[in-house]
Design a protein around this motif. Structure first.
Motif, short mmCIF file in Angstrom:
data_model
loop_
_atom_site.label_atom_id
_atom_site.label_comp_id
_atom_site.label_asym_id
_atom_site.label_seq_id
_atom_site.Cartn_x
_atom_site.Cartn_y
_atom_site.Cartn_z
N GLY A 1 0.87 -1.34 -0.13
CA GLY A 1 -0.09 0.15 -0.05
C GLY A 1 0.87 1.44 -0.07
O GLY A 1 0.57 2.34 0.35
N ALA A 2 2.12 1.13 -0.56
CA ALA A 2 3.02 2.33 -0.47
C ALA A 2 2.54 3.40 -1.48
O ALA A 2 1.90 3.05 -2.50
N SER A 3 2.77 4.61 -1.15
CA SER A 3 2.29 5.71 -1.79
C SER A 3 3.36 6.57 -2.30
O SER A 3 3.38 7.31 -3.09
N LEU A 4 4.52 6.53 -1.42
CA LEU A 4 5.69 7.35 -1.76
C LEU A 4 7.04 6.55 -1.82
O LEU A 4 7.49 5.68 -1.11
N LEU A 5 7.61 6.36 -3.25
CA LEU A 5 8.73 5.56 -3.58
C LEU A 5 9.93 6.42 -3.92
O LEU A 5 9.88 7.42 -4.59
N ALA A 6 10.84 5.93 -3.24
CA ALA A 6 12.48 6.83 -3.90
C ALA A 6 13.23 5.61 -4.45
O ALA A 6 12.98 4.47 -4.12
N LEU B 1 0.25 7.29 -6.29
CA LEU B 1 1.65 6.94 -6.07
C LEU B 1 2.48 8.27 -6.47
O LEU B 1 2.45 9.00 -7.60
N MET B 2 3.62 8.38 -5.90
CA MET B 2 4.56 9.42 -5.95
C MET B 2 5.98 8.92 -5.81
O MET B 2 6.22 8.08 -5.12
N LEU C 1 3.23 3.08 -16.62
CA LEU C 1 2.15 2.09 -15.99
C LEU C 1 1.05 2.44 -15.09
O LEU C 1 0.22 1.79 -15.07
N ARG C 2 1.74 3.45 -14.49
CA ARG C 2 0.51 4.00 -13.26
C ARG C 2 0.47 5.50 -13.31
O ARG C 2 1.32 6.07 -13.87
N ASP C 3 -0.69 5.63 -13.00
CA ASP C 3 -0.82 7.21 -12.76
C ASP C 3 -0.25 7.78 -11.69
O ASP C 3 -0.44 7.66 -10.50
#
Length: 187
Positions: A18-23, A114-115, A42-44
């Protein structure tokens, strides 16, 4: 590993957590920007580039440049990007343009499910606690130089070898970035 395969693994992990912020941190020419672009296809999602936060000339003091990871304006990144992200609101920032040596026009970043923050120094210890998931991309030295030559031209390879790669490696080693990231991939 191919970037498309890494992207699929990441999307599975993002969904699972359920991650919303990826580095996405890692060595230069390891595919960080390409991976972020592939994920965005692939994702918005919104993608923020750490390259927009390198120090301006007046910030490049001898003391600051001696710090591992000190060549990035992590204070501005934290204030202008990560704190607004925590609130889930749209925000803007002015990217630093290294080629023109000036601040660019503001970039508006809308909130998305997703950011993605991509770029070397994105997992600096000051910033790392904000992310739900962190990834480190690596590349072997010969392939790294080949990619730099292809991307930046033969005239710039020596600058990367003498300046940028040693700075990154010092940052990676000083803060054990590769070990602290949740996932690691060789590209």
């Amino acid at each position: 590993m191919m970037l498309k395969d890494i992207a699929q693994l990441l999307l599975t992990e993002i969904e699972r957590q359920g991650a919303s912020l990826l580095a996405i941190d890692g060595r230069c020419a390891s595919g960080k920007t390409s991976l972020a672009a592939h994920l965005a296809g692939l994702r918005d999602c919104s993608v923020i580039h750490m390259d927009h936060f390198f120090l301006r000339p007046e910030q490049r003091t001898a003391e600051r440049m001696q710090q591992a990871g000190g060549n990035v304006d992590y204070e501005r990144f934290q204030a202008e990007v990560l704190l607004p992200l925590q609130k889930g609101q749209a925000f803007s920032y002015r990217p630093w343009d290294c080629h023109k040596q000036e601040m660019g026009v503001p970039v508006l970043i809308p909130p998305k499910a997703l950011m993605i923050v991509e770029g070397s120094y994105s997992c600096h210890p000051v910033l790392n606690g904000y992310y739900d998931l962190s990834v480190f991309l690596s590349v072997d030295a010969a392939e790294q130089i080949r990619r730099i030559r292809q991307r930046n031209g033969a005239d710039n390879v020596q600058m990367f070898q003498e300046r940028w790669i040693p700075m990154e490696e010092r940052y990676f080693q000083s803060f054990r970035i590769q070990e602290t990231c949740d996932l690691r991939f060789q590209t």
